[in-house]
Design a protein around this motif. Structure first.
Motif, PDB file in Angstrom:
ATOM      1  N   ILE A   1       0.813  -1.214   0.000  1.00  0.00           N
ATOM      2  CA  ILE A   1       0.000   0.000   0.000  1.00  0.00           C
ATOM      3  C   ILE A   1       0.852   1.272   0.000  1.00  0.00           C
ATOM      4  CG2 ILE A   1      -1.644   1.342   1.373  1.00  0.00           C
ATOM      5  CD1 ILE A   1      -2.880  -1.001  -0.122  1.00  0.00           C
ATOM      6  N   LEU A   2       1.974   1.251   0.698  1.00  0.00           N
ATOM      7  CA  LEU A   2       2.776   2.472   0.853  1.00  0.00           C
ATOM      8  C   LEU A   2       3.169   3.112  -0.479  1.00  0.00           C
ATOM      9  CD1 LEU A   2       4.002   4.375   2.916  1.00  0.00           C
ATOM     10  CD2 LEU A   2       6.077   2.966   2.907  1.00  0.00           C
ATOM     11  N   PRO A   3       3.682   2.360  -1.452  1.00  0.00           N
ATOM     12  CA  PRO A   3       4.033   3.005  -2.729  1.00  0.00           C
ATOM     13  C   PRO A   3       2.837   3.632  -3.431  1.00  0.00           C
ATOM     14  CG  PRO A   3       5.006   0.813  -2.571  1.00  0.00           C
ATOM     15  CD  PRO A   3       4.018   0.928  -1.453  1.00  0.00           C
ATOM     16  N   ILE A   4       1.656   3.038  -3.249  1.00  0.00           N
ATOM     17  CA  ILE A   4       0.446   3.599  -3.862  1.00  0.00           C
ATOM     18  C   ILE A   4       0.057   4.894  -3.165  1.00  0.00           C
ATOM     19  CG2 ILE A   4      -1.987   3.176  -4.372  1.00  0.00           C
ATOM     20  CD1 ILE A   4      -1.333   0.172  -4.373  1.00  0.00           C
ATOM     21  N   ALA A   5       0.059   4.873  -1.830  1.00  0.00           N
ATOM     22  CA  ALA A   5      -0.356   6.049  -1.062  1.00  0.00           C
ATOM     23  C   ALA A   5       0.592   7.223  -1.272  1.00  0.00           C
ATOM     24  CB  ALA A   5      -0.441   5.698   0.417  1.00  0.00           C
ATOM     25  N   THR A   6       1.877   6.946  -1.440  1.00  0.00           N
ATOM     26  CA  THR A   6       2.846   8.035  -1.574  1.00  0.00           C
ATOM     27  C   THR A   6       2.777   8.743  -2.920  1.00  0.00           C
ATOM     28  OG1 THR A   6       4.524   6.343  -2.111  1.00  0.00           O
ATOM     29  CG2 THR A   6       4.484   7.183   0.138  1.00  0.00           C
ATOM     30  N   TYR A   7       1.928   8.297  -3.833  1.00  0.00           N
ATOM     31  CA  TYR A   7       1.650   9.085  -5.030  1.00  0.00           C
ATOM     32  C   TYR A   7       0.937  10.375  -4.660  1.00  0.00           C
ATOM     33  CZ  TYR A   7       2.960   5.631  -8.578  1.00  0.00           C
ATOM     34  OH  TYR A   7       3.673   4.776  -9.397  1.00  0.00           O
ATOM     35  N   ARG A   8       0.180  10.338  -3.570  1.00  0.00           N
ATOM     36  CA  ARG A   8      -0.595  11.514  -3.154  1.00  0.00           C
ATOM     37  C   ARG A   8      -0.102  12.097  -1.820  1.00  0.00           C
ATOM     38  NH1 ARG A   8      -5.833  11.735  -5.469  1.00  0.00           N
ATOM     39  NH2 ARG A   8      -5.622  11.148  -7.664  1.00  0.00           N
TER      40      ARG A   8
END
Length: 235
Positions: A24-31
């Motif tokens: 999840i972390l790489p996905i969340a760090t897009y925003r």
């Protein structure tokens, strides 16, 4: 169930949480960036004071008495722990919310934190608290499958809530706190299920005295440990 199987079920949620965080972390760090995660860590350290205050060292009581008690006495003890914990959590939440403008004046850096974040965090703390009591009961009763099921479901629901809030509703920082609240609701329901035969309207005066006495002995040290984390995140 064998010791190895019980150990595996108690270990499984930790492994699952690490795996889902990595995904999840790489996905969340897009925003989201370091500032948002820093605010989340800071507010979590504030509500940690409430958790320490409200739990009042209940784990020590559970460990010392739970397995040698009759069912009726367990009900009296757990119902009392549960009631006192919720009352103290509500008191702490009221104090923090009511005095928040004062803390903002003392530390101007807190001005960037939306008030909704404080509200969500305090609600999350209250709903998370019963899991402290329930997890002790689950561990002492060796209900490893229930323990694993609740925490794995918490990780899944929390992660989904973060992603949906972040990418569909574009809620930014607030997404982290919505995810935390969603996870807290899961463990709250899991706690009610785990403790359903022990929760009643009975509040024992004897157990209240024991809880408060133990709390006065254990809470200060736990508060100091929590304060260390809070100071690190503030500086």
């Amino acid at each position: 169930m064998s010791i190895v199987k019980r150990f595996s079920f108690f270990l499984l949620p930790s492994v699952f949480q690490v795996v889902i965080s990595v995904l999840i972390l790489p996905i969340a760090t897009y925003r989201l960036g370091p500032e948002e995660y820093g605010i989340f860590a800071l507010i979590s350290s504030i509500t940690a004071f409430g958790t320490v205050f409200a739990s009042m060292g209940s784990s020590y009581l559970m460990a010392a008495h739970y397995q040698i008690m009759e069912e009726s006495e367990k009900r009296r003890m757990i119902s009392t722990i549960f009631a006192i914990g919720i009352i103290l959590a509500l008191i702490f939440s009221t104090i923090i919310f009511g005095t928040w403008p004062f803390w903002v004046n003392q530390w101007p850096s807190l001005q960037a934190i939306p008030k909704i974040v404080i509200i969500l965090s305090l609600i999350t703390m209250i709903f998370s608290l019963p899991w402290i009591f329930a997890s002790d009961s689950i561990a002492l009763d060796s209900r490893a499958k229930l323990f694993a099921a609740v925490l794995i479901m918490q990780s899944i629901i929390s992660s989904v809530a973060v992603i949906v809030s972040l990418f569909i509703f574009d809620m930014g920082l607030v997404s982290l706190f919505i995810g935390a609240l969603a996870g807290a609701l899961v463990v709250f329901l899991g706690s009610i299920f785990a403790l359903k035969k022990y929760i009643s309207v009975v509040i024992s005066l004897d157990w209240t005295k024991k809880i408060l006495k133990l709390g006065f002995a254990t809470v200060p040290a736990n508060i100091m440990e929590t304060a260390h984390t809070f100071i690190e995140r503030m500086t």
